[in-house]
Write a protein that holds these residues in place. Structure first.
Motif, PDB file in Angstrom:
ATOM      1  N   THR A  32       0.824  -1.209   0.000  1.00 42.72           N
ATOM      2  CA  THR A  32       0.000   0.000   0.000  1.00 42.72           C
ATOM      3  C   THR A  32       0.858   1.259   0.000  1.00 42.72           C
ATOM      4  N   SER A  33       0.285   2.327  -0.544  1.00 42.20           N
ATOM      5  CA  SER A  33       0.931   3.640  -0.537  1.00 42.20           C
ATOM      6  C   SER A  33      -0.152   4.686  -0.774  1.00 42.20           C
ATOM      7  N   ASN A  70       2.814   3.403  -9.240  1.00 43.23           N
ATOM      8  CA  ASN A  70       2.948   4.846  -9.426  1.00 43.23           C
ATOM      9  C   ASN A  70       2.934   5.567  -8.085  1.00 43.23           C
ATOM     10  N   ALA A  71       2.053   5.154  -7.174  1.00 38.99           N
ATOM     11  CA  ALA A  71       1.973   5.778  -5.852  1.00 38.99           C
ATOM     12  C   ALA A  71       3.241   5.526  -5.044  1.00 38.99           C
ATOM     13  N   VAL A  72       3.748   4.294  -5.075  1.00 38.52           N
ATOM     14  CA  VAL A  72       4.971   3.942  -4.332  1.00 38.52           C
ATOM     15  C   VAL A  72       6.143   4.789  -4.811  1.00 38.52           C
ATOM     16  N   ILE A  73       6.308   4.895  -6.122  1.00 36.86           N
ATOM     17  CA  ILE A  73       7.427   5.662  -6.685  1.00 36.86           C
ATOM     18  C   ILE A  73       7.274   7.141  -6.344  1.00 36.86           C
ATOM     19  N   ARG A  74       6.074   7.685  -6.521  1.00 32.17           N
ATOM     20  CA  ARG A  74       5.850   9.102  -6.256  1.00 32.17           C
ATOM     21  C   ARG A  74       6.043   9.442  -4.777  1.00 32.17           C
ATOM     22  N   VAL A 129      11.485   3.659  -0.105  1.00 28.28           N
ATOM     23  CA  VAL A 129      12.029   3.171  -1.367  1.00 28.28           C
ATOM     24  C   VAL A 129      13.526   3.475  -1.401  1.00 28.28           C
ATOM     25  N   ALA A 130      14.339   2.426  -1.507  1.00 31.68           N
ATOM     26  CA  ALA A 130      15.792   2.584  -1.587  1.00 31.68           C
ATOM     27  C   ALA A 130      16.244   2.634  -3.037  1.00 31.68           C
ATOM     28  N   SER A 131      15.642   1.797  -3.879  1.00 33.20           N
ATOM     29  CA  SER A 131      15.959   1.785  -5.312  1.00 33.20           C
ATOM     30  C   SER A 131      14.915   0.950  -6.037  1.00 33.20           C
ATOM     31  N   THR A 132      14.972   1.002  -7.358  1.00 29.75           N
ATOM     32  CA  THR A 132      14.065   0.208  -8.181  1.00 29.75           C
ATOM     33  C   THR A 132      14.863  -0.443  -9.303  1.00 29.75           C
ATOM     34  N   GLY A 133      14.295  -1.463  -9.886  1.00 28.27           N
ATOM     35  CA  GLY A 133      14.916  -2.143 -11.014  1.00 28.27           C
ATOM     36  C   GLY A 133      13.875  -2.553 -12.027  1.00 28.27           C
ATOM     37  N   ASP A 134      14.204  -2.421 -13.285  1.00 28.79           N
ATOM     38  CA  ASP A 134      13.299  -2.773 -14.377  1.00 28.79           C
ATOM     39  C   ASP A 134      13.371  -4.272 -14.624  1.00 28.79           C
TER      40      ASP A 134
END
Length: 186
Positions: A32-33, A70-74, A129-134
């Protein structure tokens, strides 16, 4: 020596891959976010695991086109609500593609990093969020855990072989009393 990238002919079909992964039971969680308007977003997620203890980090894999991603990233923060055995209906609700107001159908409260659905969870991790990966159709989100809420005595909800199930306490106690010789890393 670096292995060659497999050709399309060398990669198994989606159906075969799903059959393989259905043989690996996992816990069920709702990530959730909050979106840009401050509205709660959430989705059922079984693709998650711990990464490291220092710093305490877990990863979740979220569909690229999901409003939750989208919410998590934002927002830069999210909560992972690990569902208990009586919360299958919540897993199905947040796993449904229907555009219903899911949070109108569950009790929730704002946690440190995202909405908590505590009534339906046996544990909750608040993450930054520490980082993301595609990764193709999904994005891997690494979250540093900043807070944990545990509801002792609740049995985890599991998913495997394309159905929900529960942790069998009797089997867990027997395993603790008589551990097997081989560890999972053997």
């Amino acid at each position: 020596m670096v292995p060659e990238t497999p050709s399309a002919a060398e990669v198994v079909s989606l159906d075969v891959f799903r059959s393989l992964m259905s043989e690996f039971p996992t816990g069920v969680a709702v990530v959730t976010s909050l979106d840009h308007d401050g509205e709660p977003r959430g989705m059922t997620c079984s693709a998650l695991c711990s990464v490291t203890g220092i710093p305490p980090t877990l990863l979740v894999c979220l569909r690229r086109e999901s409003s939750t991603l989208n919410a998590v990233i934002r927002c830069g923060r999210f909560a992972v609500n690990f569902l208990h055995a009586d919360a299958q209906h919540v897993a199905e609700l947040f796993g449904s593609p229907a555009k219903t107001k899911r949070f109108d159908l569950v009790d929730w409260s704002m946690g440190r990093c995202g909405p908590h659905i505590a009534e339906h969870a046996h544990a909750i991790a608040d993450c930054r969020v520490a980082s993301t990966g595609d990764c193709g159709s999904h994005v891997v989100v690494f979250g540093e855990v900043s807070d944990v809420t545990l509801h002792r005595g609740r049995v985890p909800l599991l998913y495997g072989r394309r159905r929900y199930n529960v942790w069998l306490e009797q089997a867990a106690r027997q395993t603790a009393l008589c551990p097997r010789d081989a560890s999972p890393s053997d």
